[in-house]
Design a protein around this motif. Structure first.
Motif, PDB file in Angstrom:
ATOM      1  N   UNK A 296      -8.705   9.622   3.807  1.00 38.65           N
ATOM      2  CA  UNK A 296      -7.725  10.225   5.565  1.00 38.65           C
ATOM      3  C   UNK A 296      -7.172   9.325   6.194  1.00 38.65           C
ATOM      4  N   UNK A 297      -6.328   9.692   6.562  1.00 43.34           N
ATOM      5  CA  UNK A 297      -4.805   8.664   6.839  1.00 43.34           C
ATOM      6  C   UNK A 297      -5.960   7.621   8.260  1.00 43.34           C
ATOM      7  N   UNK A 298      -6.221   8.618   9.425  1.00 45.93           N
ATOM      8  CA  UNK A 298      -6.723   7.679  10.480  1.00 45.93           C
ATOM      9  C   UNK A 298      -7.881   7.057  10.744  1.00 45.93           C
ATOM     10  N   UNK A 299      -8.642   6.856   9.931  1.00 46.01           N
ATOM     11  CA  UNK A 299     -10.255   6.553  10.610  1.00 46.01           C
ATOM     12  C   UNK A 299     -10.256   5.583  10.537  1.00 46.01           C
ATOM     13  N   UNK A 300     -10.348   4.708  11.626  1.00 46.32           N
ATOM     14  CA  UNK A 300     -10.774   3.267  12.357  1.00 46.32           C
ATOM     15  C   UNK A 300      -8.704   3.460  12.235  1.00 46.32           C
ATOM     16  N   UNK A 301      -7.932   4.145  12.783  1.00 45.01           N
ATOM     17  CA  UNK A 301      -6.657   3.429  12.679  1.00 45.01           C
ATOM     18  C   UNK A 301      -6.078   4.115  12.018  1.00 45.01           C
ATOM     19  N   UNK A 302      -5.136   4.021  11.657  1.00 43.35           N
ATOM     20  CA  UNK A 302      -3.919   4.129  10.327  1.00 43.35           C
ATOM     21  C   UNK A 302      -3.745   3.191   9.333  1.00 43.35           C
ATOM     22  N   UNK A 303      -4.129   2.937   8.573  1.00 39.40           N
ATOM     23  CA  UNK A 303      -4.103   2.322   7.672  1.00 39.40           C
ATOM     24  C   UNK A 303      -2.575   2.961   6.675  1.00 39.40           C
ATOM     25  N   UNK A 304      -2.663   0.929   6.055  1.00 37.16           N
ATOM     26  CA  UNK A 304      -0.875   0.619   5.761  1.00 37.16           C
ATOM     27  C   UNK A 304      -1.449  -0.526   4.323  1.00 37.16           C
ATOM     28  N   UNK A 305      -0.506   0.575   3.087  1.00 36.42           N
ATOM     29  CA  UNK A 305      -0.498  -0.228   1.919  1.00 36.42           C
ATOM     30  C   UNK A 305       0.259  -2.362   2.993  1.00 36.42           C
ATOM     31  N   UNK A 306      -0.369  -3.157   2.444  1.00 36.06           N
ATOM     32  CA  UNK A 306       0.091  -4.735   2.411  1.00 36.06           C
ATOM     33  C   UNK A 306       1.138  -4.994   1.223  1.00 36.06           C
ATOM     34  N   UNK A 307       2.160  -5.445   2.084  1.00 40.83           N
ATOM     35  CA  UNK A 307       3.539  -6.065   0.813  1.00 40.83           C
ATOM     36  C   UNK A 307       2.930  -6.859  -0.530  1.00 40.83           C
ATOM     37  N   UNK A 308       3.721  -6.437  -1.860  1.00 38.85           N
ATOM     38  CA  UNK A 308       3.255  -7.038  -2.890  1.00 38.85           C
ATOM     39  C   UNK A 308       3.272  -9.359  -2.378  1.00 38.85           C
ATOM     40  N   UNK A 309       3.656  -9.334  -1.733  1.00 42.96           N
ATOM     41  CA  UNK A 309       3.842 -11.209  -1.588  1.00 42.96           C
ATOM     42  C   UNK A 309       2.991 -11.505  -1.206  1.00 42.96           C
ATOM     43  N   UNK A 310       2.007 -10.681  -0.200  1.00 47.22           N
ATOM     44  CA  UNK A 310       0.659 -10.475   1.374  1.00 47.22           C
ATOM     45  C   UNK A 310      -0.085 -10.323   0.496  1.00 47.22           C
TER      46      UNK A 310
ATOM     47  N   UNK B 197      -0.121 -13.190  -7.713  1.00 50.44           N
ATOM     48  CA  UNK B 197       0.979 -14.352  -7.488  1.00 50.44           C
ATOM     49  C   UNK B 197       2.168 -13.751  -7.981  1.00 50.44           C
ATOM     50  N   UNK B 198       2.891 -15.160  -8.023  1.00 47.03           N
ATOM     51  CA  UNK B 198       4.289 -15.135  -8.183  1.00 47.03           C
ATOM     52  C   UNK B 198       4.663 -14.952  -9.120  1.00 47.03           C
ATOM     53  N   UNK B 199       3.922 -15.576 -10.576  1.00 43.39           N
ATOM     54  CA  UNK B 199       3.543 -15.246 -12.057  1.00 43.39           C
ATOM     55  C   UNK B 199       3.518 -13.558 -12.525  1.00 43.39           C
ATOM     56  N   UNK B 200       2.549 -13.766 -11.289  1.00 40.40           N
ATOM     57  CA  UNK B 200       2.189 -11.620 -12.067  1.00 40.40           C
ATOM     58  C   UNK B 200       3.311 -10.859 -11.730  1.00 40.40           C
ATOM     59  N   UNK B 201       4.062 -11.193 -10.299  1.00 39.81           N
ATOM     60  CA  UNK B 201       4.820 -10.111 -10.183  1.00 39.81           C
ATOM     61  C   UNK B 201       6.326 -10.445 -11.086  1.00 39.81           C
ATOM     62  N   UNK B 202       6.522 -11.688 -11.594  1.00 38.75           N
ATOM     63  CA  UNK B 202       7.064 -11.498 -12.896  1.00 38.75           C
ATOM     64  C   UNK B 202       6.902 -11.457 -13.898  1.00 38.75           C
ATOM     65  N   UNK B 203       6.103 -11.313 -14.285  1.00 38.28           N
ATOM     66  CA  UNK B 203       5.711 -10.738 -15.116  1.00 38.28           C
ATOM     67  C   UNK B 203       5.551  -9.205 -15.306  1.00 38.28           C
ATOM     68  N   UNK B 204       4.927  -7.965 -14.106  1.00 34.08           N
ATOM     69  CA  UNK B 204       5.554  -7.040 -14.100  1.00 34.08           C
ATOM     70  C   UNK B 204       6.902  -6.882 -13.805  1.00 34.08           C
ATOM     71  N   UNK B 205       7.664  -7.660 -13.520  1.00 35.59           N
ATOM     72  CA  UNK B 205       9.128  -6.977 -12.981  1.00 35.59           C
ATOM     73  C   UNK B 205       9.478  -7.261 -14.492  1.00 35.59           C
ATOM     74  N   UNK B 206       9.319  -8.407 -15.677  1.00 31.15           N
ATOM     75  CA  UNK B 206       9.760  -8.229 -16.496  1.00 31.15           C
ATOM     76  C   UNK B 206       9.159  -7.495 -17.755  1.00 31.15           C
ATOM     77  N   UNK B 207       7.868  -6.668 -17.840  1.00 33.08           N
ATOM     78  CA  UNK B 207       8.061  -5.096 -18.462  1.00 33.08           C
ATOM     79  C   UNK B 207       8.268  -4.303 -18.299  1.00 33.08           C
TER      80      UNK B 207
END
Length: 423
Positions: A159-173, A263-273
């Motif tokens: 459901x989109x609006x339970x307790x206010x509209x939910x948001x996806x957090x960015x990959x660095x936050x 973390x930064x290492x995980x994100x870099x590994x993901x992008x490399x793959x």
């Protein structure tokens, strides 16, 4: 006046081109027809829009964002902002839904109105002998799902609006990969989770396929969609579920299914793959050479051994690919050091260069106590502005039954490249 849709389907995409079409068609073929499909481009630079424009279906809307986020969180948030339905579902741009996927999700919301989020069963396809499938989403409603199990977004709705509209957090936050983080956010808001207890999603994880974004394909997706639409996929689905149970890949815990910290290492590994973070191109000049590095190669290759060997043994995938970061024009000769187990020798293989079959010469040079050392030579036309990809194609059942981490197949080492015709 057109009634609002019962559910909004959000499909984030980046430069999938024509290969997005089987996934889009699997959504448009749903038996429950009152939905909208929002395809959200992450600042696309290819011809995806042209392929989508040819689909005459008012339920499909396409948006291309001006900002490149480098992850699904940006397009997913744009989709939530544009959604006209009270419930959102997600479909990956390379995943396939069974025709009854949406009807089962909506039936769960209707029959159990206390539910705020519903997942279906999902098979993560390996399509190779050692890791053919993992199964997610078939959890019991009573368990603390969000903290114990991971379910990829293509099987998930909320459901989109339970307790206010939910948001996806960015990959660095986010403290976890963004899809895992989003489900934990829902749990923190008190969402009640349920499952359809039926497998209706087939997923191909880009993170398991080295350079997936550089060499998109959709043949497996189209074949699966054809079988689902023809009603002939049930036996294969049950076979894959059975294998996942026997191999311990049925409803794996979150610790096994997703890395904990984004973390930064995980994100870099993901992008490399996935082929999103590439090394700088090496000018060909009169000839260059390089060694294997320690970067993540997904299921294609195991990590390189320490120098002076510097060898990469092929992994579970029967189609490992090798990046050739050379910039040049015209025909280029590549010479690659290769090693195999002496007892078994080099496996039968064919070779492609930038997805086109090419002849090759694989010659054994000398034998050691346990290994045979050889040289593979192949010629292909380099590109001035992007790397080339060398593909090895082995029999898919070549290593069936072998332990997953046993040395097998062959290994690659140092690479030399020079112009076919030197001045």
């Amino acid at each position: 006046m057109t009634p609002p849709p019962d559910i909004t389907v959000i499909m984030a995409t980046w430069n999938r081109g024509r290969h997005i079409l089987p996934s889009v068609r699997s959504v448009l073929a749903q038996t429950h027809g009152n939905f909208e499909l929002l395809v959200i481009g992450d600042a696309l630079t290819d011809d995806t829009a042209a392929h989508l424009d040819r689909i005459a279906d008012d339920r499909l809307r396409f948006f291309n964002l001006d900002t490149r986020y480098g992850s699904q969180f940006g397009p997913n948030n744009a989709g939530l902002d544009a959604a006209r339905a009270p419930i959102a579902a997600y479909c990956g741009h390379d995943d396939i839904w069974a025709p009854d996927h949406l009807s089962r999700l909506l039936a769960a919301y209707r029959d159990r109105p206390e539910l705020d989020a519903v997942a279906s069963g999902l098979i993560m396809r390996g399509d190779w002998a050692e890791f053919p499938a993992s199964v997610f989403g078939l959890f019991e409603d009573a368990i603390p799902f969000a903290h114990r199990h991971y379910t990829p977004p293509s099987a998930f709705s909320h459901r989109i609006d339970k307790g206010g509209r939910i948001r996806w957090r960015g990959r660095h936050e986010a403290l976890h990969p963004v899809d895992r983080d989003f489900v934990l956010q829902l749990a923190e808001r008190g969402y009640v989770f349920g499952s359809t207890r039926a497998v209706t999603v087939h997923k191909w994880a880009a993170g398991r396929r080295y350079l997936d974004y550089l060499r998109p394909r959709s043949d497996l997706q189209q074949a699966t969609l054809d079988a689902l639409l023809a009603g002939s996929a049930d036996a294969e689905t049950e076979r894959l579920i059975g294998i996942a149970r026997r191999n311990g890949h049925f409803m794996p815990s979150q610790e096994r299914a997703a890395e904990r910290l984004a973390d930064a290492a995980f994100l870099q590994r993901s992008d490399n793959r996935r082929g999103l973070d590439l090394p700088d191109l090496i000018p060909l000049g009169q000839g260059v050479e390089w060694s294997q590095d320690s970067g993540d190669r997904a299921m294609d290759w195991f990590p390189a051994s320490a120098p002076p060997d510097g060898l990469r043994w092929c992994g579970p995938s029967p189609e490992p690919h090798l990046l050739l970061p050379v910039a040049g024009e015209g025909a280029v000769r590549f010479e690659i050091e290769t090693v195999a187990i002496r007892k078994t020798g080099f496996p039968p293989l064919s070779v492609s260069f930038n997805d086109s079959p090419v002849p090759h010469d694989l010659t054994a040079r000398f034998h050691l106590a346990r290994f045979v050392v050889g040289r593979l030579t192949v010629t292909g036309r380099a590109r001035p502005d992007r790397p080339s990809i060398l593909g090895f194609h082995l029999p898919p059942d070549q290593f069936a039954g072998d332990p997953p981490h046993r040395l097998k197949g062959f290994a690659v080492g140092g690479v030399r490249a020079w112009p076919e015709e030197r001045p």
